[in-house]
Each structure stands twice: as C-alpha cells, then as structure tokens.
Design an enzyme around this catalytic site. Structure first.
Site, PDB file in Angstrom:
ATOM      1  N   GLY A  23      40.911  16.163  10.989  1.00 19.19           N
ATOM      2  CA  GLY A  23      41.464  14.809  10.903  1.00 19.19           C
ATOM      3  C   GLY A  23      41.204  14.069   9.605  1.00 19.19           C
ATOM      4  O   GLY A  23      41.278  12.835   9.563  1.00 19.19           O
ATOM      5  N   SER A  24      40.949  14.798   8.504  1.00 20.27           N
ATOM      6  CA  SER A  24      40.684  14.066   7.249  1.00 20.27           C
ATOM      7  C   SER A  24      41.942  13.376   6.736  1.00 20.27           C
ATOM      8  O   SER A  24      41.851  12.301   6.129  1.00 20.27           O
ATOM      9  CB  SER A  24      40.079  14.988   6.180  1.00 20.27           C
ATOM     10  N   MET A 100      48.717  21.747  14.535  1.00 19.67           N
ATOM     11  CA  MET A 100      49.017  23.160  14.387  1.00 19.67           C
ATOM     12  C   MET A 100      49.865  23.683  15.551  1.00 19.67           C
ATOM     13  O   MET A 100      49.504  24.636  16.217  1.00 19.67           O
ATOM     14  CB  MET A 100      47.705  23.951  14.243  1.00 19.67           C
ATOM     15  N   ARG A 101      50.984  23.015  15.755  1.00 17.51           N
ATOM     16  CA  ARG A 101      51.915  23.424  16.812  1.00 17.51           C
ATOM     17  C   ARG A 101      53.320  23.189  16.320  1.00 17.51           C
ATOM     18  O   ARG A 101      53.621  22.125  15.757  1.00 17.51           O
ATOM     19  CB  ARG A 101      51.714  22.513  18.023  1.00 17.51           C
ATOM     20  N   LEU A 103      57.002  22.112  16.669  1.00 16.16           N
ATOM     21  CA  LEU A 103      57.673  21.171  17.567  1.00 16.16           C
ATOM     22  C   LEU A 103      59.017  21.736  18.005  1.00 16.16           C
ATOM     23  O   LEU A 103      59.721  22.384  17.220  1.00 16.16           O
ATOM     24  CB  LEU A 103      57.891  19.835  16.855  1.00 16.16           C
ATOM     25  N   HIS A 119      51.698  19.756   4.280  1.00 17.20           N
ATOM     26  CA  HIS A 119      51.354  21.176   4.272  1.00 17.20           C
ATOM     27  C   HIS A 119      50.659  21.507   2.952  1.00 17.20           C
ATOM     28  O   HIS A 119      51.114  21.055   1.894  1.00 17.20           O
ATOM     29  CB  HIS A 119      52.632  22.019   4.447  1.00 17.20           C
ATOM     30  N   LEU A 154      59.354  26.181  10.968  1.00 19.03           N
ATOM     31  CA  LEU A 154      57.961  26.075  10.562  1.00 19.03           C
ATOM     32  C   LEU A 154      57.860  25.584   9.119  1.00 19.03           C
ATOM     33  O   LEU A 154      58.385  26.234   8.207  1.00 19.03           O
ATOM     34  CB  LEU A 154      57.285  27.451  10.702  1.00 19.03           C
ATOM     35  N   GLU A 184      46.290  15.724  -1.052  1.00 14.35           N
ATOM     36  CA  GLU A 184      46.898  15.444   0.266  1.00 14.35           C
ATOM     37  C   GLU A 184      46.604  14.005   0.694  1.00 14.35           C
ATOM     38  O   GLU A 184      47.492  13.285   1.169  1.00 14.35           O
ATOM     39  CB  GLU A 184      46.333  16.394   1.331  1.00 14.35           C
TER      40      GLU A 184
HETATM   41  C1  GAR Z   1      45.448  20.031   5.953  1.00 15.87           C
HETATM   42  O1  GAR Z   1      45.137  20.790   4.816  1.00 15.87           O
HETATM   43  C2  GAR Z   1      46.940  20.084   6.228  1.00 15.87           C
HETATM   44  O2  GAR Z   1      47.719  20.109   5.063  1.00 15.87           O
HETATM   45  C3  GAR Z   1      47.060  21.384   6.983  1.00 15.87           C
HETATM   46  O3  GAR Z   1      45.956  21.386   7.853  1.00 15.87           O
HETATM   47  C4  GAR Z   1      44.878  20.670   7.224  1.00 15.87           C
HETATM   48  C5  GAR Z   1      44.383  19.644   8.189  1.00 15.87           C
HETATM   49  O4  GAR Z   1      43.230  19.013   7.682  1.00 15.87           O
HETATM   50  N1  GAR Z   1      48.304  21.489   7.687  1.00 15.87           N
HETATM   51  C6  GAR Z   1      48.988  22.617   7.837  1.00 15.87           C
HETATM   52  O5  GAR Z   1      48.604  23.687   7.422  1.00 15.87           O
HETATM   53  C7  GAR Z   1      50.333  22.460   8.550  1.00 15.87           C
HETATM   54  N2  GAR Z   1      51.085  23.658   8.471  1.00 15.87           N
HETATM   55  P1  GAR Z   1      42.732  17.650   8.296  1.00 15.87           P
HETATM   56  O6  GAR Z   1      42.631  17.885   9.813  1.00 15.87           O
HETATM   57  O7  GAR Z   1      41.384  17.426   7.672  1.00 15.87           O
HETATM   58  O8  GAR Z   1      43.725  16.587   7.964  1.00 15.87           O
END
Ligand code: GAR
Length: 210
Positions: A23-24, A100-101, A103, A119, A154, A184
C-alpha cells in the site's frame, strides 16, 4: 477503444483505492490529499486480501476500508460485489494501487474511463508480475513506471503518464524497484489530478492534453 472522446471536468473527486499488498502507492496518494497537493478525497480503500498491510494502514489512518476474500469466487460475481461497494461510497475514480487481480470486462464497463492503474514498467514492456525483475532479466538500460486507464487486458489500456529511471549495472530487482517506486509515488497523484481536471481526450490508444 476507437474514436475520440473529450471529458468535461469531473463533477466528483471521490477516489476508491484498490490494493492487495503493502500500500505504499495508496499512502503516497493519501499524503498528497492531506497536504492539499491533490484535490480529492479518499472515499474507500478496498482489498481482495483482508490481511493486506495497506488495508491495516488505511484503517489506522482513519479511512473507510472494506475487503472481500477473492479465492474461490467467480470473477464476475466478485467484481459485482466490489463495484457495488464502490458505488455505495459514491466513488468517482477507481485507482488500482498494487491490486493484483485482473478486472472483468463487466467491471470496466461499469466505470468507463474511470479506472486507473499504476504498473512498474514502461508499458507495453513487461506487463504482469515481477515487472522490475523482467526488465533486469531482459537487460534493458532504462526502466520506469506507467499510469494508464484500465481495460479488460492485463496492464493494457490507454497510457496517461510514464516516468523513466536508469538501470545500473549493479542493480538487483530490489534496488531497481526502489528507484522506480520513488517515481510511482509522484506520478500516480499527477495522473489522478489530470483525470480529475478533465482536460484530456482519448484518441484510440492516445491520451492527449486539451
Ligand atoms: C507497485 O510497484 C505497483 O506498481 C505494482 O505493485 C506495487 C505495489 O506496491 N503493481 C503492479 O505490478 C500491477 N500490475 P504498493 O502496494 O507499495 O503500492
């Protein structure tokens, strides 16, 4: 998606955050909302994993939270429940933040151009899991992150913003991920603000400033 669409400034600014893990990105959005850098409100933080650390953090910070365990439920039936929750909380924009699902098409159709994802790669390179590891394994010299509208594919959908970072010779998946994550946290709020401002149009796969 075909043709050109313009968007009036969004009437509402209520965000629904969907996460599965740490959740950052959610916290970065919450910080930007708290400091007034992002003019929006977090209406609901939802997770498909009741034990997600990001959900616990959201609860600690005083946000409305909800979760529904996703194992062993049909995708469309599951997504209908999630969509109903988002609608109950009058969410205007759905932000996937490490959700991570995949939709279902029905979910995406229920929130047309109202679902964003971040992403950790320069899409269309390296969709799916472990994007930073995939980038290192491929030997790219530049990596980064992408915020895009979500469609039923995806890590697909028209791209809003991207940021690049260099790949260093001594990088590991962890060091590269940390460098990308800094971008990000900045990029996602910027993209959300842009969509809420409504000064864009979508032409095919291209999202253009208006
Ligand atoms: C992040 O790096 C995000 O870009 C990635 O998961 C991480 C979640 O980090 N998302 C994916 O790979 C989507 N395909 P977080 O929980 O610390 O925000």
């Amino acid at each position: 998606m075909n043709g050109s669409k313009t968007h009036p400034a969004s009437a509402g600014r209520r965000l629904g955050i969907l996460l599965s893990g740490r959740g950052s990105n959610f916290e970065a959005i919450a910080r930007n909302v708290a400091t007034g850098n992002l003019n929006a409100e977090i209406a609901l933080v939802f997770s498909n994993r009741p034990s997600a650390p990001g959900l616990a953090r959201a609860r600690e910070l005083g946000f409305a939270v909800a979760s529904i365990e996703s194992s062993n439920i049909d995708r469309e039936a599951y997504d209908r429940q999630v969509a109903a929750l988002l609608e109950e909380h009058a969410v205007d924009l759905v932000c996937l933040a490490g959700y991570m699902r995949l939709l279902s098409g029905a979910f995406v159709a229920r929130f047309p151009q109202r679902v964003l994802n971040i992403h950790p790669s320069l899409l269309p390179a390296f969709p799916g899991l472990d994007a930073q590891y995939q980038a290192l394994a491929h030997g790219v010299k530049v990596a980064g992150c992408t915020v895009h509208f979500v469609d039923e594919h995806l890590d697909g959908g028209p791209i809003l913003l991207q940021a690049a970072v260099p790949v260093h010779d001594d990088d590991t998946a962890e060091t590269l991920s940390a460098r990308i994550l800094v971008e990000e946290h900045r990029l996602y709020s910027e993209a959300i603000a842009w969509v809420l401002a409504g000064n864009y149009r979508v032409e095919g796969r291209r999202v253009l400033k208006t």
